[in-house]
Design an enzyme around this catalytic site. Sequence first.
Site, short mmCIF file in Angstrom:
data_model
loop_
_atom_site.label_atom_id
_atom_site.label_comp_id
_atom_site.label_asym_id
_atom_site.label_seq_id
_atom_site.Cartn_x
_atom_site.Cartn_y
_atom_site.Cartn_z
N ASP A 30 43.33 36.19 39.41
CA ASP A 30 44.48 37.10 39.44
C ASP A 30 45.59 36.74 40.42
O ASP A 30 45.30 36.36 41.57
CB ASP A 30 44.02 38.50 39.86
CG ASP A 30 42.73 38.94 39.20
OD1 ASP A 30 42.23 38.23 38.33
OD2 ASP A 30 42.24 40.00 39.59
N GLU A 61 40.83 47.33 35.40
CA GLU A 61 41.04 46.59 36.64
C GLU A 61 42.54 46.46 36.88
O GLU A 61 43.35 46.69 36.00
CB GLU A 61 40.43 45.18 36.53
CG GLU A 61 38.95 45.17 36.17
CD GLU A 61 38.36 43.78 36.11
OE1 GLU A 61 37.28 43.58 36.68
OE2 GLU A 61 38.96 42.88 35.47
#
Length: 516
Positions: A52, A229
């Site tokens: 990420d 998430e």
Amino acid sequence: MVGVCIAAILLRSLPVAAGFAADGERSVVAGLACSEARPMLHFTPPKNWINDPNGLIWFDGEYHLFYQYNPEGDQWGHMSWGHAVSRDLLSWEHLPLAIPEAGGVMAFSGTAVFDRTNSSGLGKPGRPPLIAIFTGHDGAAHVQHQNLAFSLDRGRTWTRYAGNPVLDLGESDFRDPKVFWHAPSGRWIMVVSLAAQKRALFFASPDLKAWTKLSEFGPEGRGGVPNWECPDLFEMPVEGEPGETRWLLVNSVGGNGPTGGPACQYFVGRFDGERFENENGADTVLWLDGGKDFYAFQSYQDEPSGKRIGIAWMADPWYAGATPTSPWRCSMTLPREFRLVRTAEGLRLAQRPVEGLESFLRDRGAQETQFERRGMHPGDSPTGATGEVAMIRAAFEPHGAERFGLRVLEGGGDSTVVGYDAAIGEIYLDRSRSGRVDFHPDFGARFGAPLAVGADGRVTLTVVVDRGSVEVFGNDGMTTLSGLVFPGGGHTGISVFAEGGDLGLATVRILSISPE
Ligand code: FRU
């Protein structure tokens, strides 16, 4: 380069297991024409695994990109914050590791803020801090909690706050805080995921250290997903409607996305400093991208022109560990600029590649090619351009064609197809014969997303090709599709195709760079 070729020959005879780095193999497929597969426009780390984007913030002339990073290898693990900075979001300077794993607690995803007033007290007189708010993942204790680290030197070095964690619910799936300054209520707001419960929790703080719970949102949107998430929450102006704004709540869902796998969904609504209200039905599902390789999106804080720019991890977590690159594994998407547009169905996000992409390509010697064809019969037509890196702007008038579009990274019988399927009204990416597809059963397929022909009877496609990936923006970016590809070296053809009937008009402008 010779060394790479020899390594490629050796690697080819070995079995390709998940996570095995077989980067050189494409050189062999191309008949020993070694080509560097590292993207030119997409961020990659010098080596090792990334996932990420984290801590996206503009500060003092620099766009910071922190990212989930394994300093020890090319698979997920030992998660830490890697770091790079850029002035144009396209060329990046790599910086030392910002926040390492410490005492067995990994530094999971989060955001960064500029604490202008030194509300945290972590700055020094005249030196307000940059503060990273990240999840500490304590695997041994099965707990995830929220933590601070601060920097007084433009993000070059980071110190963990001695009072960590600042928010601990004793939960094992509590992660990915997005924190921002909410001016109307004069306090910091955090949105953070209770991932397995598919809930976004909202907290407020005067100083980033003491947090009070405000509200919860979810589950809404796509059902049946394994988790939520990486939430993001931001306000945007409605295009062309002065004074109108909405709040966007984005999150990543770990499966059951538009292609069956992980993806990012968004909700449009209002946030009053306490609570987020979705203005669509709880079952309305809006995807940020219809492709397979777009996850863990986050947007920039404090962007100086007020634009909303965001980046996603360009991978599908289900097969990311098996993608054949080396010595790095995984990349980010292009930075994209977002607009909030009113449509017949309601307010929707539209996207385009970051401004400056064309001049970036021209500065690196990109050639421009124009192709125009009226009344094209079914078949393929080379555009005359070649490129392993390209930005293509195409407009098509379908007439009788059932499918039409572009083949890119074409060579040796392979290509990546960027098409429009008129029968079902969708743009699609078909990478079933795009090169290396055998490293994971989910990879080599066609996937698509709905897109109506425009009011002018045209389908327009902006396509960015970058050696190992293709990003497609359909009809002013109302629908986008992102996909990785692993073509053979030297596969650089770009052609137009029509199937099942005539194509009324194809006009294509290509800016492209070919290998030397
Ligand atoms: C998303 C994610 C986050 C987590 C991070 C760990 O890809 O699972 O929820 O913070 O990756 O690397």
